[in-house]
Design a protein around this motif. Sequence first.
Motif, PDB file in Angstrom:
ATOM      1  N   ARG A  36      25.810  46.695  13.291  1.00 45.26           N
ATOM      2  CA  ARG A  36      24.512  47.229  13.709  1.00 45.26           C
ATOM      3  C   ARG A  36      23.423  46.365  13.090  1.00 45.26           C
ATOM      4  O   ARG A  36      23.664  45.685  12.093  1.00 45.26           O
ATOM      5  N   PRO A  37      22.234  46.407  13.638  1.00 42.23           N
ATOM      6  CA  PRO A  37      21.153  45.599  13.070  1.00 42.23           C
ATOM      7  C   PRO A  37      20.947  45.909  11.590  1.00 42.23           C
ATOM      8  O   PRO A  37      20.970  47.059  11.171  1.00 42.23           O
ATOM      9  N   GLY A  38      20.800  44.849  10.796  1.00 46.18           N
ATOM     10  CA  GLY A  38      20.548  45.000   9.376  1.00 46.18           C
ATOM     11  C   GLY A  38      21.792  45.063   8.512  1.00 46.18           C
ATOM     12  O   GLY A  38      21.693  45.111   7.293  1.00 46.18           O
ATOM     13  N   GLU A  39      22.983  45.045   9.105  1.00 53.37           N
ATOM     14  CA  GLU A  39      24.217  45.087   8.323  1.00 53.37           C
ATOM     15  C   GLU A  39      24.740  43.679   8.075  1.00 53.37           C
ATOM     16  O   GLU A  39      24.452  42.748   8.825  1.00 53.37           O
ATOM     17  N   VAL A  40      25.543  43.541   7.045  1.00 51.85           N
ATOM     18  CA  VAL A  40      26.075  42.244   6.657  1.00 51.85           C
ATOM     19  C   VAL A  40      27.178  41.781   7.603  1.00 51.85           C
ATOM     20  O   VAL A  40      27.245  40.608   7.964  1.00 51.85           O
ATOM     21  N   GLN A  41      28.056  42.699   7.996  1.00 52.15           N
ATOM     22  CA  GLN A  41      29.205  42.297   8.813  1.00 52.15           C
ATOM     23  C   GLN A  41      28.776  41.852  10.203  1.00 52.15           C
ATOM     24  O   GLN A  41      27.793  42.312  10.749  1.00 52.15           O
ATOM     25  N   ARG A  42      29.567  40.921  10.767  1.00 49.94           N
ATOM     26  CA  ARG A  42      29.231  40.337  12.063  1.00 49.94           C
ATOM     27  C   ARG A  42      30.241  40.706  13.148  1.00 49.94           C
ATOM     28  O   ARG A  42      30.008  40.450  14.314  1.00 49.94           O
ATOM     29  N   LYS A  43      31.372  41.280  12.778  1.00 50.40           N
ATOM     30  CA  LYS A  43      32.397  41.641  13.761  1.00 50.40           C
ATOM     31  C   LYS A  43      32.910  43.045  13.454  1.00 50.40           C
ATOM     32  O   LYS A  43      32.760  43.532  12.328  1.00 50.40           O
ATOM     33  N   PRO A  44      33.493  43.707  14.433  1.00 49.76           N
ATOM     34  CA  PRO A  44      34.045  45.045  14.183  1.00 49.76           C
ATOM     35  C   PRO A  44      35.059  45.006  13.029  1.00 49.76           C
ATOM     36  O   PRO A  44      35.912  44.116  12.975  1.00 49.76           O
ATOM     37  N   THR A  45      34.919  45.948  12.103  1.00 49.55           N
ATOM     38  CA  THR A  45      35.752  45.981  10.908  1.00 49.55           C
ATOM     39  C   THR A  45      36.415  47.352  10.793  1.00 49.55           C
ATOM     40  O   THR A  45      35.737  48.370  10.916  1.00 49.55           O
ATOM     41  N   PRO A  46      37.733  47.374  10.566  1.00 49.78           N
ATOM     42  CA  PRO A  46      38.404  48.667  10.419  1.00 49.78           C
ATOM     43  C   PRO A  46      37.819  49.462   9.256  1.00 49.78           C
ATOM     44  O   PRO A  46      37.458  48.895   8.221  1.00 49.78           O
ATOM     45  N   ARG A  47      37.747  50.760   9.445  1.00 54.61           N
ATOM     46  CA  ARG A  47      37.190  51.637   8.415  1.00 54.61           C
ATOM     47  C   ARG A  47      38.291  52.287   7.594  1.00 54.61           C
ATOM     48  O   ARG A  47      38.040  53.187   6.798  1.00 54.61           O
ATOM     49  N   THR A  48      39.530  51.869   7.774  1.00 53.43           N
ATOM     50  CA  THR A  48      40.680  52.595   7.232  1.00 53.43           C
ATOM     51  C   THR A  48      41.342  51.945   6.022  1.00 53.43           C
ATOM     52  O   THR A  48      42.365  52.435   5.559  1.00 53.43           O
ATOM     53  N   GLY A  49      40.790  50.876   5.488  1.00 51.41           N
ATOM     54  CA  GLY A  49      41.412  50.204   4.348  1.00 51.41           C
ATOM     55  C   GLY A  49      41.549  51.107   3.131  1.00 51.41           C
ATOM     56  O   GLY A  49      42.501  50.984   2.352  1.00 51.41           O
ATOM     57  N   GLY A  50      40.627  52.025   2.960  1.00 51.14           N
ATOM     58  CA  GLY A  50      40.680  52.937   1.818  1.00 51.14           C
ATOM     59  C   GLY A  50      41.917  53.815   1.808  1.00 51.14           C
ATOM     60  O   GLY A  50      42.384  54.237   0.753  1.00 51.14           O
ATOM     61  N   TYR A  51      42.480  54.070   2.982  1.00 50.19           N
ATOM     62  CA  TYR A  51      43.707  54.874   3.026  1.00 50.19           C
ATOM     63  C   TYR A  51      44.845  54.127   2.355  1.00 50.19           C
ATOM     64  O   TYR A  51      45.692  54.724   1.694  1.00 50.19           O
ATOM     65  N   GLY A  52      44.876  52.810   2.538  1.00 49.55           N
ATOM     66  CA  GLY A  52      45.892  52.000   1.867  1.00 49.55           C
ATOM     67  C   GLY A  52      45.714  52.028   0.364  1.00 49.55           C
ATOM     68  O   GLY A  52      46.687  52.113  -0.394  1.00 49.55           O
ATOM     69  N   LEU A  53      44.457  51.977  -0.097  1.00 47.42           N
ATOM     70  CA  LEU A  53      44.189  52.063  -1.535  1.00 47.42           C
ATOM     71  C   LEU A  53      44.585  53.433  -2.091  1.00 47.42           C
ATOM     72  O   LEU A  53      45.158  53.533  -3.177  1.00 47.42           O
ATOM     73  N   PHE A  54      44.268  54.477  -1.344  1.00 45.33           N
ATOM     74  CA  PHE A  54      44.620  55.840  -1.762  1.00 45.33           C
ATOM     75  C   PHE A  54      46.132  55.956  -1.935  1.00 45.33           C
ATOM     76  O   PHE A  54      46.626  56.432  -2.955  1.00 45.33           O
ATOM     77  N   ALA A  55      46.869  55.500  -0.928  1.00 38.06           N
ATOM     78  CA  ALA A  55      48.332  55.583  -0.982  1.00 38.06           C
ATOM     79  C   ALA A  55      48.883  54.727  -2.115  1.00 38.06           C
ATOM     80  O   ALA A  55      49.778  55.159  -2.854  1.00 38.06           O
ATOM     81  N   ALA A  56      48.359  53.516  -2.287  1.00 42.50           N
ATOM     82  CA  ALA A  56      48.838  52.635  -3.357  1.00 42.50           C
ATOM     83  C   ALA A  56      48.608  53.275  -4.724  1.00 42.50           C
ATOM     84  O   ALA A  56      49.487  53.242  -5.594  1.00 42.50           O
ATOM     85  N   PHE A  57      47.425  53.852  -4.918  1.00 46.85           N
ATOM     86  CA  PHE A  57      47.123  54.500  -6.195  1.00 46.85           C
ATOM     87  C   PHE A  57      48.125  55.614  -6.497  1.00 46.85           C
ATOM     88  O   PHE A  57      48.735  55.647  -7.557  1.00 46.85           O
ATOM     89  N   TRP A  58      48.289  56.529  -5.545  1.00 48.49           N
ATOM     90  CA  TRP A  58      49.153  57.680  -5.812  1.00 48.49           C
ATOM     91  C   TRP A  58      50.624  57.291  -5.884  1.00 48.49           C
ATOM     92  O   TRP A  58      51.380  57.864  -6.678  1.00 48.49           O
TER      93      TRP A  58
END
Length: 164
Positions: A36-58
Motif C-alpha cells: 500500500r502507499p507509504g509501506e516499505v514492501q514492494r511485493k505481496p508478502t505472506p502474513r503467516t511467518g509468525g506461525y512458524g516462529l510460534f510452532a518453533a518456540f513451543w
Amino acid sequence: MEILTFVFLTALGLSLVLVPLAGRAGRRLGLVDRPRPGEVQRKPTPRTGGYGLFAAFWLAVLPTLFLVPRFPDEYPRLAGFAAGSLVVLALAVLDDRYRLGPFPQLAGQILAGLTAAAFGILIENVANPAGGLIPVPVWLGVPLTVFWVVVLINTVNLTDTMDG
C-alpha cells in the motif's frame, strides 16, 4: 546452561524450516499483505511467518517440561504463559484473515495480558536505582503486567511491519 543452548538451537533450526513453510502456506491460502502507499514492501508478502516462529518456540520449549526439574508453583505460570500465547496466536490468525483495526487488536492484547496475570504472571517488584527491589502491590501489578504485555506485543508488531 546446556538446556538453554538446546532450546535456542532447536528453536533456531525449527524456525529456519517452519517459517518458509508457513510463508508458502500463507501464499496458497491468500493470507498476504499487498503493498500500500507509504509501506516499505514492494511485493505481496505472506502474513503467516509468525506461525512458524510460534510452532518453533513451543516445539523447542515443550521438551524442557520433562527435562528440567520444576517447583510445583511454576506450573500454573507456565500454563498462563501458554494460554496467553494462544490468545496472541488467535488474535494473529483473526488479524491475518480479517485485517483487524487497532481497537480489536488492543482488546485482544489486553486479554492476553489479563490471561497471563490470571495465572500468576505478574510484575511483583521493580528495580530501585539505588539498589534492591521495590515490591509492587497486586492492585498495581496487574495493570502494570497487562501494560507491559501490550507494549511487548506492539514492539514486535512495529518491527514486523518493516518487511512483512
